[in-house]
Design a protein around this motif. Sequence first.
Motif, PDB file in Angstrom:
ATOM      1  N   LEU A 146      -3.499   3.404  -2.459  1.00 22.24           N
ATOM      2  CA  LEU A 146      -4.337   3.544  -1.272  1.00 22.24           C
ATOM      3  C   LEU A 146      -3.556   3.175  -0.021  1.00 22.24           C
ATOM      4  O   LEU A 146      -2.559   2.459  -0.089  1.00 22.24           O
ATOM      5  CB  LEU A 146      -5.572   2.631  -1.384  1.00 22.24           C
ATOM      6  N   THR A 147      -4.039   3.675   1.117  1.00 21.34           N
ATOM      7  CA  THR A 147      -3.476   3.270   2.411  1.00 21.34           C
ATOM      8  C   THR A 147      -4.118   1.947   2.842  1.00 21.34           C
ATOM      9  O   THR A 147      -5.067   1.462   2.220  1.00 21.34           O
ATOM     10  CB  THR A 147      -3.726   4.348   3.466  1.00 21.34           C
ATOM     11  N   LEU A 148      -3.576   1.388   3.912  1.00 21.81           N
ATOM     12  CA  LEU A 148      -4.086   0.100   4.380  1.00 21.81           C
ATOM     13  C   LEU A 148      -5.545   0.197   4.799  1.00 21.81           C
ATOM     14  O   LEU A 148      -6.354  -0.686   4.477  1.00 21.81           O
ATOM     15  CB  LEU A 148      -3.230  -0.401   5.550  1.00 21.81           C
ATOM     16  N   ASP A 149      -5.892   1.254   5.513  1.00 22.38           N
ATOM     17  CA  ASP A 149      -7.282   1.399   5.958  1.00 22.38           C
ATOM     18  C   ASP A 149      -8.226   1.633   4.781  1.00 22.38           C
ATOM     19  O   ASP A 149      -9.372   1.166   4.795  1.00 22.38           O
ATOM     20  CB  ASP A 149      -7.404   2.548   6.958  1.00 22.38           C
ATOM     21  N   MET A 150      -7.753   2.324   3.758  1.00 20.84           N
ATOM     22  CA  MET A 150      -8.610   2.616   2.613  1.00 20.84           C
ATOM     23  C   MET A 150      -8.859   1.381   1.754  1.00 20.84           C
ATOM     24  O   MET A 150      -9.892   1.290   1.087  1.00 20.84           O
ATOM     25  CB  MET A 150      -7.988   3.720   1.761  1.00 20.84           C
ATOM     26  N   THR A 151      -7.931   0.429   1.753  1.00 24.71           N
ATOM     27  CA  THR A 151      -8.123  -0.769   0.931  1.00 24.71           C
ATOM     28  C   THR A 151      -9.328  -1.593   1.377  1.00 24.71           C
ATOM     29  O   THR A 151      -9.971  -2.253   0.556  1.00 24.71           O
ATOM     30  CB  THR A 151      -6.868  -1.653   0.981  1.00 24.71           C
ATOM     31  N   PHE A 152      -9.656  -1.537   2.675  1.00 27.16           N
ATOM     32  CA  PHE A 152     -10.797  -2.310   3.160  1.00 27.16           C
ATOM     33  C   PHE A 152     -12.122  -1.606   2.911  1.00 27.16           C
ATOM     34  O   PHE A 152     -13.166  -2.264   2.846  1.00 27.16           O
ATOM     35  CB  PHE A 152     -10.637  -2.582   4.662  1.00 27.16           C
ATOM     36  N   THR A 157       0.832  -1.197   0.000  1.00 33.37           N
ATOM     37  CA  THR A 157       0.000   0.000   0.000  1.00 33.37           C
ATOM     38  C   THR A 157       0.872   1.255   0.000  1.00 33.37           C
ATOM     39  O   THR A 157       2.104   1.187   0.096  1.00 33.37           O
ATOM     40  CB  THR A 157      -0.926   0.001   1.216  1.00 33.37           C
ATOM     41  N   SER A 158       0.215   2.394  -0.077  1.00 35.86           N
ATOM     42  CA  SER A 158       0.955   3.656  -0.103  1.00 35.86           C
ATOM     43  C   SER A 158       1.641   3.966   1.221  1.00 35.86           C
ATOM     44  O   SER A 158       2.604   4.730   1.241  1.00 35.86           O
ATOM     45  CB  SER A 158       0.005   4.803  -0.466  1.00 35.86           C
ATOM     46  N   LEU A 179       0.558  -6.773   1.913  1.00 31.36           N
ATOM     47  CA  LEU A 179      -0.649  -7.592   2.010  1.00 31.36           C
ATOM     48  C   LEU A 179      -0.760  -8.453   0.763  1.00 31.36           C
ATOM     49  O   LEU A 179      -0.025  -8.263  -0.212  1.00 31.36           O
ATOM     50  CB  LEU A 179      -1.894  -6.720   2.196  1.00 31.36           C
ATOM     51  N   ALA A 180      -1.697  -9.402   0.802  1.00 31.42           N
ATOM     52  CA  ALA A 180      -1.969 -10.283  -0.341  1.00 31.42           C
ATOM     53  C   ALA A 180      -3.410 -10.079  -0.775  1.00 31.42           C
ATOM     54  O   ALA A 180      -4.318 -10.015   0.060  1.00 31.42           O
ATOM     55  CB  ALA A 180      -1.731 -11.743   0.032  1.00 31.42           C
TER      56      ALA A 180
END
Length: 380
Positions: free
Chosen positions: A187-193, A139-140, A145-146
Amino acid sequence: PHSSTTTMIPQMKGLAATLLLILYASNSIRSTAAFFTTSASTSIQIIPNQHQIACASSTTSLRAISLGKSIVLGAAGFCVNKSVKVVRQGDISIVERFGKFHTRLQPGLHLLIPFVDQIRVTLTNREQVLDIPPQKCITSDNAPLAADAVVYWRIEDAERAIYAVENLSLAIQNLVLTQLRAEIGKLTLDMTFSAREKINQVLLDEIDVATEPWGVKITRVEVRDIVPNTEILRAMEMQMAAERTKRASIIKSEGERERSINEAEGSARARIIDAEAAAQSMILGADAEASKIETEAKGVARALHVISESISDDGKTAKADAAKFQLMREYIAAQRDLATSNNAKVIVTTTGGGVGGDSNNMAAMDDAFAKAVAFYNVKD
Protein backbone atom coordinates in the motif's frame (compact mmCIF):
# COMPACT_ATOMS: atom_id res chain seq x y z
CA PRO A 1 -21.65 -45.09 32.31
CA HIS A 2 -19.17 -46.85 30.07
CA SER A 3 -17.17 -43.62 29.54
CA SER A 4 -17.10 -42.85 33.29
CA THR A 5 -15.93 -46.43 34.06
CA THR A 6 -13.23 -46.14 31.44
CA THR A 7 -12.09 -42.84 32.96
CA MET A 8 -11.97 -44.23 36.52
CA ILE A 9 -9.85 -47.29 35.62
CA PRO A 10 -6.55 -45.36 35.18
CA GLN A 11 -7.25 -43.38 38.36
CA MET A 12 -7.86 -46.61 40.37
CA LYS A 13 -4.70 -48.09 38.96
CA GLY A 14 -2.75 -45.00 39.99
CA LEU A 15 -4.19 -45.12 43.53
CA ALA A 16 -3.39 -48.82 43.86
CA ALA A 17 0.18 -48.21 42.74
CA THR A 18 0.50 -45.39 45.26
CA LEU A 19 -0.72 -47.61 48.11
CA LEU A 20 1.68 -50.39 47.08
CA LEU A 21 4.56 -47.94 47.14
CA ILE A 22 3.57 -46.70 50.59
CA LEU A 23 3.34 -50.29 51.91
CA TYR A 24 6.67 -51.14 50.37
CA ALA A 25 8.29 -48.11 51.98
CA SER A 26 6.74 -48.97 55.36
CA ASN A 27 8.04 -52.57 55.24
CA SER A 28 11.47 -51.33 54.29
CA ILE A 29 11.53 -48.92 57.21
CA ARG A 30 10.39 -51.64 59.61
CA SER A 31 13.12 -53.97 58.37
CA THR A 32 15.67 -51.22 58.86
CA ALA A 33 14.45 -50.54 62.39
CA ALA A 34 14.61 -54.29 63.24
CA PHE A 35 18.12 -54.44 61.83
CA PHE A 36 19.23 -51.56 64.00
CA THR A 37 17.64 -53.19 67.04
CA THR A 38 19.31 -56.58 66.43
CA SER A 39 22.67 -54.97 65.84
CA ALA A 40 22.35 -52.99 69.06
CA SER A 41 21.44 -56.06 71.11
CA THR A 42 24.32 -58.08 69.63
CA SER A 43 26.82 -55.34 70.43
CA ILE A 44 25.39 -54.94 73.95
CA GLN A 45 26.15 -58.63 74.83
CA ILE A 46 29.85 -57.94 74.48
CA ILE A 47 29.75 -55.04 77.00
CA PRO A 48 30.05 -56.18 80.64
CA ASN A 49 27.59 -53.53 82.12
CA GLN A 50 24.11 -54.99 81.48
CA HIS A 51 22.18 -51.98 82.78
CA GLN A 52 23.88 -49.57 80.40
CA ILE A 53 23.42 -52.01 77.57
CA ALA A 54 19.65 -52.17 78.13
CA CYS A 55 19.29 -48.38 78.22
CA ALA A 56 21.31 -47.92 75.05
CA SER A 57 19.32 -50.62 73.28
CA SER A 58 15.93 -49.07 74.14
CA THR A 59 17.07 -45.59 73.15
CA THR A 60 18.34 -46.80 69.80
CA SER A 61 15.10 -48.67 69.14
CA LEU A 62 12.98 -45.59 69.88
CA ARG A 63 15.09 -43.45 67.60
CA ALA A 64 14.89 -45.97 64.79
CA ILE A 65 11.11 -46.24 65.13
CA SER A 66 10.68 -42.46 65.11
CA LEU A 67 12.92 -42.14 62.09
CA GLY A 68 10.98 -44.85 60.32
CA LYS A 69 7.66 -43.16 61.01
CA SER A 70 8.98 -39.85 59.73
CA ILE A 71 10.28 -41.47 56.59
CA VAL A 72 6.96 -43.28 56.06
CA LEU A 73 4.96 -40.10 56.52
CA GLY A 74 7.24 -38.10 54.24
CA ALA A 75 7.11 -40.76 51.56
CA ALA A 76 3.32 -40.97 51.87
CA GLY A 77 2.95 -37.19 51.56
CA PHE A 78 5.31 -37.09 48.60
CA CYS A 79 3.43 -39.87 46.84
CA VAL A 80 0.07 -38.19 47.50
CA ASN A 81 1.41 -34.91 46.18
CA LYS A 82 2.64 -36.62 43.06
CA SER A 83 -0.46 -38.71 42.52
CA VAL A 84 -3.25 -36.18 43.15
CA LYS A 85 -3.69 -33.26 40.71
CA VAL A 86 -6.39 -30.57 40.61
CA VAL A 87 -6.93 -28.71 37.33
CA ARG A 88 -8.77 -25.37 37.52
CA GLN A 89 -11.60 -24.26 35.30
CA GLY A 90 -10.33 -22.78 32.03
CA ASP A 91 -7.02 -24.71 32.19
CA ILE A 92 -5.80 -27.95 30.68
CA SER A 93 -2.78 -30.03 31.66
CA ILE A 94 -0.58 -32.26 29.48
CA VAL A 95 0.48 -35.55 31.14
CA GLU A 96 3.52 -37.51 29.97
CA ARG A 97 4.27 -41.09 30.91
CA PHE A 98 7.95 -41.95 30.75
CA GLY A 99 8.54 -38.79 28.67
CA LYS A 100 5.82 -39.58 26.11
CA PHE A 101 2.44 -37.91 25.72
CA HIS A 102 -0.17 -39.83 27.65
CA THR A 103 -3.34 -37.77 28.13
CA ARG A 104 -4.90 -34.34 28.68
CA LEU A 105 -6.39 -33.46 32.05
CA GLN A 106 -9.62 -31.47 31.97
CA PRO A 107 -10.74 -29.26 34.90
CA GLY A 108 -11.34 -31.32 38.05
CA LEU A 109 -9.59 -33.84 40.36
CA HIS A 110 -7.22 -36.42 38.82
CA LEU A 111 -5.01 -39.26 40.19
CA LEU A 112 -1.60 -39.97 38.68
CA ILE A 113 0.97 -42.72 39.13
CA PRO A 114 3.92 -41.22 41.03
CA PHE A 115 7.31 -41.26 39.29
CA VAL A 116 5.55 -42.61 36.20
CA ASP A 117 3.11 -39.87 35.16
CA GLN A 118 4.35 -36.29 35.09
CA ILE A 119 2.60 -33.08 34.12
CA ARG A 120 4.52 -31.47 31.28
CA VAL A 121 2.73 -28.10 31.31
CA THR A 122 -0.60 -26.52 32.22
CA LEU A 123 -2.14 -24.28 29.55
CA THR A 124 -5.24 -22.11 29.40
CA ASN A 125 -7.90 -22.48 26.75
CA ARG A 126 -9.26 -18.99 27.42
CA GLU A 127 -8.76 -16.18 24.90
CA GLN A 128 -5.41 -14.48 25.24
CA VAL A 129 -4.01 -11.14 24.08
CA LEU A 130 -0.62 -10.89 22.39
CA ASP A 131 0.89 -7.42 22.07
CA ILE A 132 2.96 -7.05 18.89
CA PRO A 133 5.77 -4.48 19.37
CA PRO A 134 6.27 -1.64 16.85
CA GLN A 135 7.91 -2.78 13.66
CA LYS A 136 9.59 -0.66 10.96
CA CYS A 137 7.87 -0.97 7.60
CA ILE A 138 8.21 0.64 4.16
CA THR A 139 5.21 1.42 1.97
CA SER A 140 5.03 0.96 -1.78
CA ASP A 141 5.94 4.64 -2.30
CA ASN A 142 9.10 4.21 -0.14
CA ALA A 143 7.75 5.96 2.96
CA PRO A 144 9.19 4.59 6.23
CA LEU A 145 6.86 4.13 9.18
CA ALA A 146 6.38 2.08 12.35
CA ALA A 147 3.36 -0.15 12.93
CA ASP A 148 2.22 -2.35 15.80
CA ALA A 149 -0.75 -4.61 16.36
CA VAL A 150 -2.75 -6.63 18.88
CA VAL A 151 -3.63 -10.32 18.37
CA TYR A 152 -6.46 -12.15 20.14
CA TRP A 153 -6.02 -15.93 20.15
CA ARG A 154 -6.85 -19.09 22.07
CA ILE A 155 -5.60 -22.67 22.22
CA GLU A 156 -7.92 -25.28 20.74
CA ASP A 157 -5.56 -28.29 20.73
CA ALA A 158 -3.14 -28.29 23.68
CA GLU A 159 -1.22 -31.30 22.40
CA ARG A 160 -0.29 -29.61 19.10
CA ALA A 161 0.37 -26.29 20.87
CA ILE A 162 3.11 -28.02 22.90
CA TYR A 163 4.59 -30.56 20.49
CA ALA A 164 4.09 -28.85 17.09
CA VAL A 165 5.97 -25.63 17.91
CA GLU A 166 8.66 -24.81 20.44
CA ASN A 167 7.71 -21.27 21.50
CA LEU A 168 4.10 -20.58 20.57
CA SER A 169 3.91 -16.89 21.53
CA LEU A 170 7.17 -16.04 19.78
CA ALA A 171 6.08 -17.93 16.67
CA ILE A 172 2.78 -16.05 16.48
CA GLN A 173 4.52 -12.73 17.09
CA ASN A 174 7.08 -13.23 14.32
CA LEU A 175 4.38 -14.45 11.95
CA VAL A 176 2.28 -11.33 12.57
CA LEU A 177 5.30 -9.05 12.09
CA THR A 178 6.24 -10.56 8.76
CA GLN A 179 2.68 -10.49 7.46
CA LEU A 180 2.23 -6.90 8.67
CA ARG A 181 5.36 -5.75 6.82
CA ALA A 182 4.23 -7.55 3.69
CA GLU A 183 0.74 -6.02 3.70
CA ILE A 184 1.95 -2.48 4.37
CA GLY A 185 4.51 -2.86 1.60
CA LYS A 186 1.65 -3.34 -0.87
CA LEU A 187 0.00 0.00 0.00
CA THR A 188 0.94 3.66 -0.35
CA LEU A 189 1.31 5.92 2.65
CA ASP A 190 -2.11 7.50 2.21
CA MET A 191 -3.77 4.11 1.77
CA THR A 192 -2.31 2.72 5.00
CA PHE A 193 -4.39 5.17 7.04
CA SER A 194 -7.64 4.46 5.22
CA ALA A 195 -7.29 0.68 4.69
CA ARG A 196 -6.96 -0.52 8.29
CA GLU A 197 -10.00 -2.77 8.08
CA LYS A 198 -8.65 -4.39 4.94
CA ILE A 199 -5.23 -4.95 6.56
CA ASN A 200 -6.87 -6.42 9.68
CA GLN A 201 -8.96 -8.86 7.64
CA VAL A 202 -6.04 -10.00 5.48
CA LEU A 203 -3.83 -10.54 8.56
CA LEU A 204 -6.61 -12.47 10.31
CA ASP A 205 -7.19 -14.80 7.35
CA GLU A 206 -3.52 -15.52 6.64
CA ILE A 207 -2.37 -15.93 10.25
CA ASP A 208 -5.33 -18.13 11.14
CA VAL A 209 -4.44 -20.50 8.31
CA ALA A 210 -0.74 -20.47 9.24
CA THR A 211 -1.34 -21.23 12.94
CA GLU A 212 -3.92 -23.97 12.41
CA PRO A 213 -1.26 -26.78 12.56
CA TRP A 214 -0.24 -25.42 15.99
CA GLY A 215 -3.69 -25.97 17.45
CA VAL A 216 -4.34 -22.23 17.75
CA LYS A 217 -7.37 -20.20 16.70
CA ILE A 218 -6.77 -16.54 15.82
CA THR A 219 -9.99 -14.68 16.62
CA ARG A 220 -9.00 -11.09 15.83
CA VAL A 221 -6.07 -8.99 14.61
CA GLU A 222 -6.07 -5.20 15.02
CA VAL A 223 -3.46 -2.79 13.66
CA ARG A 224 -3.14 -0.36 16.54
CA ASP A 225 -0.77 2.46 15.54
CA ILE A 226 0.76 3.53 12.23
CA VAL A 227 3.35 6.23 12.89
CA PRO A 228 5.42 7.75 10.03
CA ASN A 229 8.80 9.28 10.78
CA THR A 230 9.27 12.91 11.79
CA GLU A 231 9.99 14.28 8.31
CA ILE A 232 6.94 12.63 6.80
CA LEU A 233 4.80 13.87 9.67
CA ARG A 234 6.01 17.41 9.07
CA ALA A 235 5.35 17.10 5.33
CA MET A 236 1.88 15.69 6.04
CA GLU A 237 1.11 18.60 8.36
CA MET A 238 2.20 21.09 5.69
CA GLN A 239 0.10 19.24 3.11
CA MET A 240 -2.91 19.30 5.41
CA ALA A 241 -2.43 23.03 6.03
CA ALA A 242 -2.18 23.66 2.27
CA GLU A 243 -5.28 21.56 1.64
CA ARG A 244 -7.21 23.47 4.28
CA THR A 245 -6.06 26.82 2.83
CA LYS A 246 -7.03 25.66 -0.64
CA ARG A 247 -10.40 24.45 0.59
CA ALA A 248 -11.00 27.77 2.37
CA SER A 249 -10.11 29.71 -0.80
CA ILE A 250 -12.42 27.55 -2.88
CA ILE A 251 -15.25 27.96 -0.42
CA LYS A 252 -14.67 31.73 -0.31
CA SER A 253 -14.61 32.03 -4.12
CA GLU A 254 -17.72 29.90 -4.38
CA GLY A 255 -19.42 32.15 -1.86
CA GLU A 256 -18.42 35.26 -3.80
CA ARG A 257 -19.63 33.67 -7.04
CA GLU A 258 -22.93 32.77 -5.47
CA ARG A 259 -23.25 36.30 -4.13
CA SER A 260 -22.51 37.81 -7.57
CA ILE A 261 -24.97 35.45 -9.22
CA ASN A 262 -27.61 36.28 -6.66
CA GLU A 263 -27.00 40.02 -7.07
CA ALA A 264 -27.13 39.76 -10.89
CA GLU A 265 -30.25 37.67 -10.76
CA GLY A 266 -31.79 40.14 -8.33
CA SER A 267 -30.88 43.12 -10.53
CA ALA A 268 -32.19 41.39 -13.65
CA ARG A 269 -35.34 40.45 -11.85
CA ALA A 270 -35.74 44.03 -10.64
CA ARG A 271 -35.29 45.39 -14.17
CA ILE A 272 -37.78 42.88 -15.51
CA ILE A 273 -40.27 43.86 -12.85
CA ASP A 274 -39.68 47.58 -13.60
CA ALA A 275 -40.10 46.98 -17.34
CA GLU A 276 -43.26 44.99 -16.75
CA ALA A 277 -44.55 47.73 -14.47
CA ALA A 278 -43.68 50.43 -17.07
CA ALA A 279 -45.35 48.42 -19.83
CA GLN A 280 -48.38 47.90 -17.71
CA SER A 281 -48.38 51.61 -16.86
CA MET A 282 -48.13 52.53 -20.54
CA ILE A 283 -50.93 50.15 -21.38
CA LEU A 284 -53.10 51.59 -18.66
CA GLY A 285 -52.17 55.16 -19.72
CA ALA A 286 -52.97 54.38 -23.35
CA ASP A 287 -56.26 52.81 -22.32
CA ALA A 288 -57.05 55.87 -20.21
CA GLU A 289 -56.08 58.26 -23.04
CA ALA A 290 -58.15 56.30 -25.51
CA SER A 291 -61.06 56.31 -23.10
CA LYS A 292 -60.58 60.03 -22.62
CA ILE A 293 -60.46 60.72 -26.36
CA GLU A 294 -63.46 58.51 -26.91
CA THR A 295 -65.37 60.28 -24.17
CA GLU A 296 -64.36 63.67 -25.50
CA ALA A 297 -65.31 62.63 -29.05
CA LYS A 298 -68.70 61.46 -27.83
CA GLY A 299 -69.15 64.74 -26.01
CA VAL A 300 -68.11 66.79 -29.06
CA ALA A 301 -70.43 64.74 -31.20
CA ARG A 302 -73.34 65.40 -28.86
CA ALA A 303 -72.39 69.09 -28.71
CA LEU A 304 -72.21 69.37 -32.49
CA HIS A 305 -75.55 67.69 -32.78
CA VAL A 306 -77.09 70.16 -30.38
CA ILE A 307 -75.39 73.10 -32.12
CA SER A 308 -76.49 71.94 -35.55
CA GLU A 309 -80.04 71.76 -34.39
CA SER A 310 -79.92 75.21 -32.85
CA ILE A 311 -78.16 77.24 -35.62
CA SER A 312 -79.61 75.86 -38.87
CA ASP A 313 -82.93 74.82 -40.24
CA ASP A 314 -81.49 73.00 -43.27
CA GLY A 315 -80.70 69.42 -42.44
CA LYS A 316 -78.15 69.05 -45.23
CA THR A 317 -75.83 71.84 -44.10
CA ALA A 318 -76.55 71.60 -40.39
CA LYS A 319 -73.64 69.30 -39.61
CA ALA A 320 -71.15 71.35 -41.64
CA ASP A 321 -72.30 74.58 -40.03
CA ALA A 322 -72.04 72.99 -36.60
CA ALA A 323 -68.45 71.83 -37.29
CA LYS A 324 -67.47 75.26 -38.51
CA PHE A 325 -69.07 76.77 -35.50
CA GLN A 326 -67.18 74.45 -33.15
CA LEU A 327 -63.86 75.18 -34.87
CA MET A 328 -64.44 78.91 -34.69
CA ARG A 329 -65.36 78.58 -31.04
CA GLU A 330 -62.16 76.79 -30.26
CA TYR A 331 -60.21 79.26 -32.34
CA ILE A 332 -61.64 82.19 -30.44
CA ALA A 333 -60.93 80.43 -27.12
CA ALA A 334 -57.29 80.03 -28.16
CA GLN A 335 -57.16 83.70 -29.18
CA ARG A 336 -58.52 84.71 -25.80
CA ASP A 337 -55.88 82.60 -24.01
CA LEU A 338 -53.17 84.27 -26.06
CA ALA A 339 -54.57 87.71 -25.40
CA THR A 340 -54.60 87.22 -21.63
CA SER A 341 -50.82 86.55 -21.44
CA ASN A 342 -48.34 89.36 -20.72
CA ASN A 343 -46.17 88.75 -23.80
CA ALA A 344 -46.58 90.70 -27.02
CA LYS A 345 -48.18 88.72 -29.89
CA VAL A 346 -49.03 89.29 -33.50
CA ILE A 347 -52.26 87.62 -34.62
CA VAL A 348 -53.06 87.37 -38.31
CA THR A 349 -56.65 86.69 -39.20
CA THR A 350 -58.43 86.45 -42.51
CA THR A 351 -61.88 87.87 -43.06
CA GLY A 352 -63.83 88.62 -46.24
CA GLY A 353 -62.96 87.40 -49.70
CA GLY A 354 -59.27 87.84 -50.23
CA VAL A 355 -57.24 87.46 -53.31
CA GLY A 356 -57.82 84.13 -54.91
CA GLY A 357 -60.26 83.16 -52.16
CA ASP A 358 -63.63 81.57 -52.54
CA SER A 359 -66.15 84.24 -51.63
CA ASN A 360 -68.86 81.74 -50.71
CA ASN A 361 -66.63 79.74 -48.35
CA MET A 362 -65.26 82.84 -46.78
CA ALA A 363 -68.72 84.24 -46.31
CA ALA A 364 -69.74 81.05 -44.58
CA MET A 365 -66.69 81.27 -42.34
CA ASP A 366 -67.43 84.87 -41.53
CA ASP A 367 -70.94 83.94 -40.65
CA ALA A 368 -69.72 81.13 -38.40
CA PHE A 369 -67.17 83.44 -36.85
CA ALA A 370 -69.82 86.00 -36.13
CA LYS A 371 -72.06 83.39 -34.56
CA ALA A 372 -69.18 82.17 -32.41
CA VAL A 373 -68.39 85.70 -31.28
CA ALA A 374 -72.03 86.22 -30.52
CA PHE A 375 -72.00 82.92 -28.56
CA TYR A 376 -69.15 84.06 -26.39
CA ASN A 377 -70.63 87.49 -25.97
CA VAL A 378 -73.86 85.93 -24.79
CA LYS A 379 -71.93 83.48 -22.49
CA ASP A 380 -69.86 86.24 -20.98
